[in-house]
Scaffold this active site. Structure first.
Site, PDB file in Angstrom:
ATOM      1  N   ARG A 400       0.643  -1.212  -0.055  1.00  0.00           N
ATOM      2  CA  ARG A 400       0.098   0.081  -0.065  1.00  0.00           C
ATOM      3  C   ARG A 400       0.927   1.145  -0.054  1.00  0.00           C
ATOM      4  O   ARG A 400       1.880   1.163   0.686  1.00  0.00           O
ATOM      5  CB  ARG A 400      -0.967   0.110   1.273  1.00  0.00           C
ATOM      6  CG  ARG A 400      -2.217  -0.983   1.141  1.00  0.00           C
ATOM      7  CD  ARG A 400      -3.015  -0.461   0.004  1.00  0.00           C
ATOM      8  NE  ARG A 400      -4.293  -1.162   0.197  1.00  0.00           N
ATOM      9  CZ  ARG A 400      -4.553  -2.311  -0.685  1.00  0.00           C
ATOM     10  NH1 ARG A 400      -3.749  -2.586  -1.468  1.00  0.00           N
ATOM     11  NH2 ARG A 400      -5.601  -3.316  -0.618  1.00  0.00           N
ATOM     12  N   GLU A 429      -4.224   7.580  -5.225  1.00  0.00           N
ATOM     13  CA  GLU A 429      -4.084   6.846  -6.452  1.00  0.00           C
ATOM     14  C   GLU A 429      -5.052   7.185  -7.245  1.00  0.00           C
ATOM     15  O   GLU A 429      -6.482   7.295  -6.958  1.00  0.00           O
ATOM     16  CB  GLU A 429      -4.179   5.477  -6.335  1.00  0.00           C
ATOM     17  CG  GLU A 429      -2.909   4.603  -5.638  1.00  0.00           C
ATOM     18  CD  GLU A 429      -2.836   3.356  -5.440  1.00  0.00           C
ATOM     19  OE1 GLU A 429      -4.304   2.755  -5.606  1.00  0.00           O
ATOM     20  OE2 GLU A 429      -2.195   2.650  -4.807  1.00  0.00           O
ATOM     21  N   HIS A 448      -1.838   0.065  -9.745  1.00  0.00           N
ATOM     22  CA  HIS A 448      -2.384  -0.751  -8.519  1.00  0.00           C
ATOM     23  C   HIS A 448      -2.986  -1.876  -9.226  1.00  0.00           C
ATOM     24  O   HIS A 448      -4.265  -2.106  -9.168  1.00  0.00           O
ATOM     25  CB  HIS A 448      -3.293  -0.102  -7.676  1.00  0.00           C
ATOM     26  CG  HIS A 448      -3.534  -0.892  -6.465  1.00  0.00           C
ATOM     27  ND1 HIS A 448      -3.948   0.026  -5.242  1.00  0.00           N
ATOM     28  CD2 HIS A 448      -3.570  -2.096  -6.057  1.00  0.00           C
ATOM     29  CE1 HIS A 448      -3.818  -1.199  -4.152  1.00  0.00           C
ATOM     30  NE2 HIS A 448      -3.684  -2.354  -4.846  1.00  0.00           N
TER      31      HIS A 448
HETATM   32  O1  LIG Z   1      -4.182  -4.204  -3.575  1.00  0.00           O
HETATM   33  C1  LIG Z   1      -4.931  -5.236  -3.819  1.00  0.00           C
HETATM   34  C2  LIG Z   1      -5.509  -6.123  -2.801  1.00  0.00           C
HETATM   35  O2  LIG Z   1      -5.797  -5.603  -1.517  1.00  0.00           O
HETATM   36  O3  LIG Z   1      -5.908  -7.104  -3.136  1.00  0.00           O
END
Ligand SMILES: O=CC(=O)O
Length: 483
Positions: A400, A429, A448
């Protein structure tokens, strides 16, 4: 193909020899060409071979597009040129015969600038040689937006038998994928947020689960108060930092996530970011397709990955899968985690535990972040930690954004405290378009996409369905997130 003759060599890497190239082509998702260019391998992969490949397959060429000697002696080898028949490849890509190609070699090198299918197509700025599959997916996505959402009939008797599950919406950029809906509708009566808002009173009583697809719908106290029969929130993906677990628990609502299905893809992406950053893949791509490129400079260098030291921070399911992959790259693997893995797990991947994060930071060439975001890991990597890293080191973040102090990272990159960063996650993001991280050549950013593959997203959807069904029938919830 035929090189690994000896059985023990095959066993060592788990390779199966295909005497016939055709059977390899027919079975492989990725075909990697690693042969020397000889008269025998000249245009080894041509139209016929590409037609044997799966339509979803990718052709990777790290052998030869062309051989300088052959190019120089073109009059002797007038029909020689490359291992891959490039004209056939262009046609195969244009016609969707195969999904994609990734080429470190072409003929000639560089390819002629314009007009060329490799540099002049509409989407030439994308970071890959043109991919008809991707175009198809984009068209499909657009089609989804045009389609009306599948009908929802409150009075349908069959639907009434099914649990009422709240979703944000169907299709579009943020909605539940349209091709998941048929499966979901066999299990649930899906209620979109729009439908719920139009009929809050009736539906509020009926909804027993929320299917939270990529953080939507947003759950707050107000929503929880209107859903008295809500039992479970099934969250897609691993991270649950967008959920207020205490609030949900105070309403007696359980939470599940999908930690195991996403781990392989996320670990793959971690490796991809590490390799791409070390070998300057994005810059290299830009050079390869730039209209200004006249020659490939010999002094354009990256750094090696194989044999270097990888420090993994967070040795959960994803971190461990990264270690499994890094082992195949002969990397020395250090890890830091709340709990030390047992000896068997450590020796299976050759990982060494660093109780102190500082030891890991000081020794690693690549530091990969695979922790969950919690109050304890919030800005875990700040100015002090970056200063402990080697000036030649790269920071990779697949967890993260908030695990890293982003301002400190910008400063460290600007002042060459560390060499580079490869980030799948940032905050916010996306980053504001004028953010300094977006302008640095030594930074790679992806949007992401740790778990963003078709298969994984489908498995996630099935996991979420199982969790909702278990919660509603009083069974133990697979992947329940405990406070
Ligand atoms: O970032 C992606 C997730 O949390 O699966």
């Amino acid at each position: 193909m035929t090189i690994l003759k000896k059985e023990h060599e095959e066993q060592l890497v788990g390779a199966i020899c295909c005497e016939k190239i055709d059977s390899l082509l027919q079975q492989s998702d990725f075909v990697m060409v690693v042969v020397s260019l000889t008269p025998q391998t000249h245009k080894l992969i041509g139209k016929r071979e590409m037609e044997l490949m799966k339509p979803m397959a990718t052709l990777i060429n790290i052998s030869r597009g062309c051989c300088l000697q052959m190019a120089l002696k073109r009059h002797f080898y007038s029909n020689l040129g490359a291992v891959v028949d490039q004209e056939a490849l262009v046609r195969a890509l244009q016609a969707g015969v195969i999904r994609a190609a990734a080429l470190d070699v072409t003929y000639p090198e560089p390819l002629p600038r314009l007009p060329s299918v490799f540099s002049s197509q509409k989407h030439a700025h994308d970071s890959a040689v043109r991919v008809p599959g991707a175009l198809r997916e984009a068209q499909q996505a657009r089609r989804w937006q045009r389609l009306p959402p599948p009908g929802f009939h409150i009075l349908d008797m069959e639907d009434q038998e099914l649990p009422y599950v709240l979703i944000d919406c169907i299709g579009g950029k943020h909605g539940v994928y349209e091709d998941h809906v048929e499966f979901l509708k066999k299990h649930f009566c899906l209620i979109t947020m729009k439908e719920y808002l139009e009929n809050k009173k009736f539906l509020g009583e009926k909804i027993t689960a929320i299917y939270m697809w990529y953080h939507k719908p947003v759950i707050d106290e107000e929503l929880l108060q209107i859903l008295p029969n809500l039992k479970v929130v099934a969250n897609s993906g691993v991270g649950i930092d967008h959920l207020d677990l205490n609030l949900l628990s105070s309403f007696g609502v359980k939470v599940s996530n999908t930690p195991f299905v996403a781990s392989m893809d996320t670990a793959d992406l971690g490796m991809a970011l590490m390799l791409a950053s070390a070998r300057r893949l994005v810059e290299g791509y830009q050079m390869a397709v730039s209209p200004d490129t006249e020659y490939f400079p010999a002094d354009w260098l990256g750094v090696e990955v194989s044999g270097t030291t990888l420090g993994i921070i967070g040795m959960g399911t994803i971190g461990y899968k990264v270690a499994q992959r890094a082992k195949a790259f002969d990397m020395k693997i250090l890890y830091h985690n709340r709990n030390q893995r047992n000896k068997e797990e450590e020796s299976a991947v050759g990982a060494i535990y660093c109780k102190k994060i500082d030891d890991l930071l000081q020794q690693s060439d690549f530091v990969m972040l695979a922790v969950t975001l919690t109050p304890q890991t919030h800005k875990l990597i700040g100015k002090r930690e970056l200063e402990l890293m080697k000036p030649t080191a790269t920071l990779i973040n697949i967890s993260r954004g908030l695990v890293v102090d982003q301002d400190a990272l910008v400063e460290a990159l600007q002042n060459k405290v560390i060499k580079a960063a490869a980030l799948d996650v940032t905050y916010p993001e996306p980053l504001p378009r004028d953010h300094p991280l977006l302008k640095m050549k030594n930074v790679i950013i992806t949007p992401h996409i740790g778990s963003a593959t078709k298969e994984t997203r489908r498995l996630m959807m099935k996991n979420m369905t199982e969790s909702i069904e278990a919660a509603l029938t009083g069974l133990p919830i697979p992947n329940e997130v405990l406070l």
